[in-house]
Write an enzyme that holds these catalytic residues in place. Structure first.
Site, PDB file in Angstrom:
ATOM      1  N   GLN A 114      25.930  36.735  40.173  1.00  0.00           N
ATOM      2  CA  GLN A 114      27.089  37.336  40.814  1.00  0.00           C
ATOM      3  C   GLN A 114      26.701  38.393  41.840  1.00  0.00           C
ATOM      4  O   GLN A 114      27.420  38.631  42.813  1.00  0.00           O
ATOM      5  CB  GLN A 114      28.023  37.934  39.766  1.00  0.00           C
ATOM      6  CG  GLN A 114      28.596  36.905  38.802  1.00  0.00           C
ATOM      7  CD  GLN A 114      29.379  35.828  39.522  1.00  0.00           C
ATOM      8  OE1 GLN A 114      30.390  36.099  40.163  1.00  0.00           O
ATOM      9  NE2 GLN A 114      28.910  34.584  39.416  1.00  0.00           N
ATOM     10  N   HIS A 154      26.752  37.545  45.580  1.00  0.00           N
ATOM     11  CA  HIS A 154      27.975  37.449  46.387  1.00  0.00           C
ATOM     12  C   HIS A 154      27.943  38.397  47.575  1.00  0.00           C
ATOM     13  O   HIS A 154      28.475  38.083  48.644  1.00  0.00           O
ATOM     14  CB  HIS A 154      29.206  37.758  45.526  1.00  0.00           C
ATOM     15  CG  HIS A 154      29.774  36.555  44.849  1.00  0.00           C
ATOM     16  ND1 HIS A 154      30.640  35.683  45.464  1.00  0.00           N
ATOM     17  CD2 HIS A 154      29.592  36.066  43.603  1.00  0.00           C
ATOM     18  CE1 HIS A 154      30.977  34.714  44.631  1.00  0.00           C
ATOM     19  NE2 HIS A 154      30.346  34.922  43.492  1.00  0.00           N
ATOM     20  N   GLU A 206      36.179  42.308  36.728  1.00  0.00           N
ATOM     21  CA  GLU A 206      36.680  40.987  37.117  1.00  0.00           C
ATOM     22  C   GLU A 206      36.191  39.909  36.147  1.00  0.00           C
ATOM     23  O   GLU A 206      36.976  39.139  35.605  1.00  0.00           O
ATOM     24  CB  GLU A 206      36.202  40.670  38.531  1.00  0.00           C
ATOM     25  CG  GLU A 206      36.611  39.302  39.029  1.00  0.00           C
ATOM     26  CD  GLU A 206      36.007  38.974  40.388  1.00  0.00           C
ATOM     27  OE1 GLU A 206      36.502  38.028  41.019  1.00  0.00           O
ATOM     28  OE2 GLU A 206      35.044  39.645  40.804  1.00  0.00           O
ATOM     29  N   HIS A 207      34.884  39.842  35.949  1.00  0.00           N
ATOM     30  CA  HIS A 207      34.286  38.857  35.043  1.00  0.00           C
ATOM     31  C   HIS A 207      33.582  39.594  33.910  1.00  0.00           C
ATOM     32  O   HIS A 207      32.730  40.438  34.166  1.00  0.00           O
ATOM     33  CB  HIS A 207      33.236  37.999  35.760  1.00  0.00           C
ATOM     34  CG  HIS A 207      33.715  37.326  37.000  1.00  0.00           C
ATOM     35  ND1 HIS A 207      33.399  37.779  38.262  1.00  0.00           N
ATOM     36  CD2 HIS A 207      34.472  36.216  37.169  1.00  0.00           C
ATOM     37  CE1 HIS A 207      33.943  36.963  39.164  1.00  0.00           C
ATOM     38  NE2 HIS A 207      34.602  36.014  38.528  1.00  0.00           N
ATOM     39  N   ASP A 251      33.472  30.084  38.361  1.00  0.00           N
ATOM     40  CA  ASP A 251      33.521  30.072  39.825  1.00  0.00           C
ATOM     41  C   ASP A 251      33.563  28.654  40.394  1.00  0.00           C
ATOM     42  O   ASP A 251      34.188  28.415  41.422  1.00  0.00           O
ATOM     43  CB  ASP A 251      32.295  30.785  40.397  1.00  0.00           C
ATOM     44  CG  ASP A 251      32.429  32.295  40.380  1.00  0.00           C
ATOM     45  OD1 ASP A 251      33.530  32.792  40.101  1.00  0.00           O
ATOM     46  OD2 ASP A 251      31.415  32.978  40.647  1.00  0.00           O
ATOM     47  N   HIS A 264      81.072  49.287  41.453  1.00  0.00           N
ATOM     48  CA  HIS A 264      80.664  48.415  40.344  1.00  0.00           C
ATOM     49  C   HIS A 264      81.740  48.420  39.259  1.00  0.00           C
ATOM     50  O   HIS A 264      82.083  47.379  38.689  1.00  0.00           O
ATOM     51  CB  HIS A 264      79.341  48.906  39.740  1.00  0.00           C
ATOM     52  CG  HIS A 264      78.136  48.636  40.582  1.00  0.00           C
ATOM     53  ND1 HIS A 264      77.942  49.216  41.822  1.00  0.00           N
ATOM     54  CD2 HIS A 264      77.040  47.852  40.354  1.00  0.00           C
ATOM     55  CE1 HIS A 264      76.794  48.821  42.318  1.00  0.00           C
ATOM     56  NE2 HIS A 264      76.222  47.977  41.449  1.00  0.00           N
TER      57      HIS A 264
END
Length: 444
Positions: A248, A251, A316-317, A350, A410
């Site tokens: 990862q 990335h 995230e992961h 992924d 109302h």
């Protein structure tokens, strides 16, 4: 107390002022000049200005025919996994109608957005998997029109990406990238119809464009750099942990890679393996600065402390490499997606396993999950009152409740129904109201 074997030396930051200003200028230019502005920016940033950014059916067919059959088979396999999981999600979303009082019916429906836009990144990493996540999932939701954009790769059309977009079911495919693509889909131009929802990852400029356009158009998530956090105990394989962290980190140079472990010995071995692996990695230029500036290793006393610390990251992961990985399902609550046990990994999520990889970053997992089939659906409600007595009762309560809040208009909507269906006096006029109407309430 946690021991830190490696601390992050850098900090994640949001979009810089320069990025924000650049994106804002492009968006406003596309808003004002449409296709002309889109073409100018495509030429400037990608050296790309074809007669039409949209591919014709014949062009798509020709491009797909040039893709090796093994690549196409793999795309079909992965999309089958994504489609199956998305369909299971859709099947779990129930529509219903309940009668809460005699003659009072309340219901819920799930309506697909009319049009969604899918952004499929290109450049260094042509993310064909993003086509599966953003197009297949939208189609399972029932979105009738999906427009998809991907940038050219070094001045050429990226065949595998186009094949993934076509096989996923995109209704329109544009070879167009960057802020200009996002703005064109969100705002509409002379040749690109506007969409209602934008989905898909991208670089800092694309992410900032989605942020600025949010409100005019829906978006999937506010995205940041990819994150991985691994929880490991003494039973984990340190080599596997090291490989997965770097998977990862590649990335981008600002992608955090964090290890939380109950074993100091394992933590030190992981660091040694990473230092041995990095020099030979083809993606070292991304993974090395990510690990150097955003890599962390924490040693904690037990798994309870590990889960608590992991939750504070809301990563995230989150990959769980422990003897009993499913404990994380009970103990954790803040994560984009969990990957349980050595048999799975974030890379499966992924690329191949079928769950959606568009996930929350920068702590957003504290309040949201990732992209899923429900994101392309509007959950709406409806109400119907067919019993005059029930409407009269609701009208009486509505009048009182609205006046507590000083909403006289109302209150009067309730008053007229109480008067019409039960003969209650109108408290706000001397005008004589018509005699109550028996039977089913009627629309004016």
């Amino acid at each position: 107390m946690a021991q830190v074997l490696k601390a992050a030396s850098g900090q994640q930051a949001g979009a810089s002022a320069a990025v924000r200003d650049t994106v804002a200028a492009i968006i406003e230019d596309v808003r004002a000049r449409g296709d002309e502005a889109v073409r100018e920016y495509s030429q400037r940033f990608d050296s790309w200005s074809p007669a039409s950014f949209r591919l014709s059916p014949e062009e798509i067919e020709r491009i797909v025919s040039e893709v090796p059959e093994q690549v196409l088979d793999d795309i079909r396999f992965v999309q089958q996994q994504v489609r199956g999981f998305a369909q299971a999600q859709r099947d779990s979303m129930l529509e219903f109608e309940v009668e809460t009082l005699p003659g009072v019916r309340l219901g819920q429906r799930h309506i697909p957005v009319a049009a969604s836009g899918a952004y499929i990144p290109g450049g260094r990493y042509p993310l064909t998997a993003s086509a599966h996540m953003t197009i297949v999932t939208a189609k399972v939701a029932g979105v009738p029109r999906v427009a998809a954009c991907t940038p050219p790769t070094r001045g050429t059309v990226p065949p595998a990406t186009i094949a993934a977009m076509a096989l996923a079911g995109a209704d329109e495919i544009y070879v167009l990238g960057g802020v200009q693509a996002v703005a064109a889909m969100a705002l509409g131009t002379e040749t690109i119809g506007r969409v209602d929802l934008l989905a898909g990852p991208g670089n800092a400029y694309v992410a900032e464009a989605k942020r600025q356009l949010y409100g005019e158009v829906g978006i999937d998530l506010f995205a940041g750099p990819t994150e991985i956090l691994i929880i490991a105990d003494e039973y984990a394989d340190p080599f596997v942990v090291a490989v997965d962290l770097l998977s990862q980190a590649e990335h981008g140079p600002d992608s955090p890679a964090v290890l939380i472990t109950t074993s100091e010995a394992l933590g030190r071995r992981v660091i040694e393996h990473i230092e041995q692996i990095l020099p030979g990695m083809p993606t070292r230029d991304m993974a090395e600065p990510a690990w150097r500036d955003h890599g962390e290793v924490h040693v904690v006393g037990d798994l309870d402390e590990a889960f608590t610390l992991a939750d504070s990251y809301a990563s995230e992961h989150v990959q769980v490499l422990t003897r009993e990985p499913r404990l994380a399902l009970e103990r954790m609550r803040h994560y984009g997606a969990l990957f349980l046990g050595e048999g799975t990994c974030v890379s499966y999520g992924d690329k191949v396993i079928g769950t959606n990889h568009v996930l929350p970053t920068r702590g957003a997992a504290r309040y949201t999950g990732g992209l899923w089939v429900g994101k392309f659906l509007k959950t709406v409600t409806y109400q119907e009152v067919t019993d005059p007595a029930a409407s009269a009762r609701l009208g009486e309560v509505c009048g009182r409740a609205a006046r507590v809040e000083l909403f006289e208009g109302h209150a009067r909507s309730g008053d007229v129904r109480a008067a019409k269906y039960a003969g209650a006096p109108l408290p706000w006029t001397d005008h004589r109201f018509p005699e109550p109407t028996a039977g089913r309430p009627t629309k004016a």
